[in-house]
Design a protein around this motif. Structure first.
Motif, mmCIF file in Angstrom:
data_model
loop_
_atom_site.group_PDB
_atom_site.id
_atom_site.type_symbol
_atom_site.label_atom_id
_atom_site.label_comp_id
_atom_site.label_asym_id
_atom_site.label_seq_id
_atom_site.Cartn_x
_atom_site.Cartn_y
_atom_site.Cartn_z
ATOM 1 N N ILE A 406 0.740 -1.277 0.005
ATOM 2 C CA ILE A 406 0.028 -0.038 0.266
ATOM 3 C C ILE A 406 0.959 1.131 0.018
ATOM 4 O O ILE A 406 1.573 1.498 1.099
ATOM 5 C CB ILE A 406 -0.862 -0.084 1.191
ATOM 6 N N ALA A 407 0.870 2.135 -1.199
ATOM 7 C CA ALA A 407 1.547 3.023 -1.297
ATOM 8 C C ALA A 407 0.930 4.377 -1.329
ATOM 9 O O ALA A 407 -0.158 4.372 -2.041
ATOM 10 C CB ALA A 407 2.659 3.048 -2.529
ATOM 11 N N ASP A 408 1.529 5.369 -0.462
ATOM 12 C CA ASP A 408 0.899 6.653 -0.654
ATOM 13 C C ASP A 408 1.645 7.917 -0.952
ATOM 14 O O ASP A 408 3.086 7.514 -0.822
ATOM 15 C CB ASP A 408 0.106 6.859 0.594
ATOM 16 N N ASN A 409 1.469 9.013 -1.272
ATOM 17 C CA ASN A 409 2.163 10.143 -1.534
ATOM 18 C C ASN A 409 1.878 11.103 -0.513
ATOM 19 O O ASN A 409 1.980 12.371 -0.692
ATOM 20 C CB ASN A 409 2.110 10.846 -2.862
ATOM 21 N N GLY A 410 2.008 10.709 0.789
ATOM 22 C CA GLY A 410 1.796 11.297 2.004
ATOM 23 C C GLY A 410 2.862 11.988 2.386
ATOM 24 O O GLY A 410 3.877 12.257 1.778
ATOM 25 N N VAL A 411 2.810 12.643 3.850
ATOM 26 C CA VAL A 411 3.960 13.236 4.401
ATOM 27 C C VAL A 411 5.283 12.206 4.646
ATOM 28 O O VAL A 411 6.096 12.949 4.854
ATOM 29 C CB VAL A 411 3.328 13.775 5.874
ATOM 30 N N GLY A 412 4.828 10.901 4.897
ATOM 31 C CA GLY A 412 5.962 10.097 5.315
ATOM 32 C C GLY A 412 6.354 10.165 6.491
ATOM 33 O O GLY A 412 5.509 10.638 7.295
ATOM 34 N N ILE A 413 7.067 9.154 7.072
ATOM 35 C CA ILE A 413 7.667 9.029 8.369
ATOM 36 C C ILE A 413 9.054 9.147 8.594
ATOM 37 O O ILE A 413 9.902 8.717 7.840
ATOM 38 C CB ILE A 413 7.235 7.471 8.784
ATOM 39 N N ALA A 414 9.286 10.111 9.561
ATOM 40 C CA ALA A 414 10.729 10.316 9.987
ATOM 41 C C ALA A 414 11.581 9.064 10.401
ATOM 42 O O ALA A 414 10.803 8.090 10.902
ATOM 43 C CB ALA A 414 10.671 11.246 11.169
ATOM 44 N N GLU A 415 12.702 9.180 9.912
ATOM 45 C CA GLU A 415 13.481 7.879 10.101
ATOM 46 C C GLU A 415 13.507 7.156 11.816
ATOM 47 O O GLU A 415 13.510 6.378 12.025
ATOM 48 C CB GLU A 415 15.228 8.117 9.714
ATOM 49 N N GLU A 416 13.458 8.291 12.550
ATOM 50 C CA GLU A 416 13.488 8.009 14.045
ATOM 51 C C GLU A 416 12.395 7.406 14.585
ATOM 52 O O GLU A 416 12.461 6.696 15.531
ATOM 53 C CB GLU A 416 13.968 9.154 14.961
ATOM 54 N N ASN A 417 11.226 7.623 13.632
ATOM 55 C CA ASN A 417 9.979 6.971 14.098
ATOM 56 C C ASN A 417 9.771 5.602 13.348
ATOM 57 O O ASN A 417 8.621 5.029 13.805
ATOM 58 C CB ASN A 417 8.835 8.048 13.760
ATOM 59 N N GLN A 418 10.437 5.327 12.517
ATOM 60 C CA GLN A 418 10.074 4.177 11.677
ATOM 61 C C GLN A 418 10.191 2.695 12.541
ATOM 62 O O GLN A 418 9.190 1.927 12.383
ATOM 63 C CB GLN A 418 10.854 4.212 10.357
ATOM 64 N N GLU A 419 10.941 2.764 13.499
ATOM 65 C CA GLU A 419 11.104 1.657 14.307
ATOM 66 C C GLU A 419 9.967 1.561 15.372
ATOM 67 O O GLU A 419 9.727 0.682 15.942
ATOM 68 C CB GLU A 419 12.398 1.573 14.850
ATOM 69 N N LYS A 420 9.247 2.584 15.795
ATOM 70 C CA LYS A 420 8.544 2.879 16.873
ATOM 71 C C LYS A 420 7.110 2.617 16.018
ATOM 72 O O LYS A 420 6.108 2.721 17.139
ATOM 73 C CB LYS A 420 8.550 4.187 17.581
#
Length: 473
Positions: A406-420
């Motif tokens: 599922i791909a979107d063109n949204g705001v994305g997720i910061a790298e420091e938040n990807q593990e959480k």
């Protein structure tokens, strides 16, 4: 054992070679000394029985008289040269063509060596063309023990017999040690298997030890003292591990409940505060005689209903997260179920694509729809209002896996938040409880699947879910 046999064979071979060389050297030394003593005795006999005056000038005539010295040389099977005290050749048992010109004059080092020797004898060792030679030099004495000449006996060290004997012995020794080495290898294998059998059992059990399951103890028949102590230590460790696992599980459950209770309390307080303020304001300002009283009551009721709905949503969300998905496996076409999940949404910018007509897996239809709708809903919420929204849902096969992205063109997720992002109470939104992705991960892993994400800040995010394909037995 193998190392000891190899080292022993090398050491014995080395000692044998050294001993053969020592014996050969002693033999040549004794042989040369014996021949020299015999020839000297013959020369002394000739000097004592000659009618010539015994001096250096007459030495040639005395020794050659009736060829006595040559006969002695033939009997003793040894060559000789006689020099005067200045090193000049007087007579030789070898013809001139054999001895060459190099034997006609002694080296001064030889003359000095004889003079400085206490035994009045000097032995010179040389090598030529790989062969070893010895040359013994000694004084010829007159009856009054005064030196009148120098006797030189050349000797070739013939080691052919010794070398053949050494080779034969080493071959026999090698045959014996090859047999011993083979026996050592067999014995080492048998003994090592016997010794390591118990260790192998312990090693296998150690590899199988897991904190998350009940581990079996080791029971061996008649183990050695050391192995028995090791087995006892392992069994004690298993008991301690089970106690620790029980305490850890209890602690984790208590910690989870504490965290959940804090989260529930926090989320419930959020709607309670505006409800309290609304009631207080209504109580203070409401006038039953006011002509707009009916509309104000309706507005107040609407506010309370909204907050109550919020609390209801909170309760539903926690209930959904706590409800573990049951293993209601059914054989289904993943493409059809995912397309059905996407069709629930009315947004026209959501696209469903696939290159295949059928991908079969054993999953729970309801739980799969739940996963897809949660991920699509998150994708919709991630796209800001000032951007042309775009969401693509793709289903495809990869080896023995079925994958859904599922791909979107949204705001994305910061790298420091990807593990959480999959933690139960983590969220980057201003509203909500952060339970959606935690629930999705819980469902996916229950069905032996995997979920991952790839995100670029302010560009978009791709969530990829993979499940094992169905395999017919």
């Amino acid at each position: 054992m193998i190392l000891i046999v190899v080292l022993a064979s090398v050491l014995i071979a080395g000692v044998t070679i050294y001993q053969y060389k020592e014996q050969a050297e002693d033999y040549h030394k004794e042989y040369l000394q014996r021949k020299e003593d015999q020839l000297n005795a013959q020369i002394d006999y000739i000097l004592k029985n000659t009618t010539w005056e015994v001096k250096t000038e007459n030495l040639k005539y005395i020794l050659e008289y009736k060829h006595a010295i040559y006969e002695a040389s033939d009997v003793l099977d040894i060559n000789f040269n006689v020099y005067d005290l200045d090193g000049n050749l007087i007579i030789s048992s070898k013809p001139r063509i054999e001895r060459g010109e190099y034997n006609t004059k002694l080296n001064q080092n030889v003359i000095q060596g004889i003079a400085s020797s206490a035994s009045r004898q000097y032995v010179e060792k040389t090598k030529a063309a790989g062969d070893r030679f010895q040359s013994s030099y000694s004084y010829i004495l007159d009856p009054k023990f005064k030196p009148i000449g120098i006797l030189h006996i050349p000797y070739y060290e013939d080691d052919t017999f010794n070398n053949n004997e050494l080779k034969e012995f080493l071959l026999k020794l090698a045959a014996v040690y090859i047999l011993l080495l083979a026996l050592a290898v067999i014995l080492a294998y048998i003994i090592s298997k016997y010794i390591t059998r118990s260790l192998k059992a312990i090693s296998d059990k150690l590899h199988q030890t897991r904190l998350s399951k009940r581990n079996q103890k080791i029971y061996l028949d008649d183990p050695s003292e050391e192995i028995g102590a090791l087995v006892d230590a392992y069994n004690d460790m298993i008991d301690e591990l089970e106690r620790s696992a029980t305490l850890l599980a209890k602690s984790e459950r208590e910690q989870a409940w504490r965290e959940m209770a804090k989260q529930v309390a926090h989320e419930i307080k959020n709607p309670l505060t505006p409800m309290r303020l609304s009631v207080q304001s209504f109580e203070r300002k409401f006038d039953p005689t006011d002509e707009n009283a009916k509309s104000k009551v309706a507005e107040f009721s609407k506010t309370l209903i909204q907050q109550i709905d919020t609390m209801s949503n909170i309760a539903s969300a926690f209930g959904s997260f706590a409800n573990m998905p049951a293993q209601q496996n059914e054989t289904l076409n993943v493409i059809e179920v995912v397309k059905l999940s996407v069709d629930i949404f009315n947004e026209d910018y959501i696209r469903f694509i696939t290159d295949e007509k059928e991908i079969i897996a054993k999953l729970d239809r309801t739980q799969l729809i739940r996963v897809i709708t949660n991920l699509v809903k998150n994708a919709i919420q991630a796209i800001p209002e000032d951007r042309d929204p775009k969401i693509v849902v793709n289903v495809y096969s990869e080896k023995d896996k079925v994958k859904i992205s599922i791909a979107d063109n949204g705001v994305g997720i910061a790298e420091e938040n990807q593990e959480k992002i999959f933690e139960p109470k983590f969220t980057t939104k201003t509203s909500g409880m952060g339970l959606g992705l935690g629930m999705v991960k819980n469902i996916v892993e229950t069905y032996k699947g995997h979920i991952c994400l790839s995100s670029v800040l302010d560009k978009g995010t791709v969530f990829t879910v993979s499940f094992p394909k169905f395999r017919s037995e």
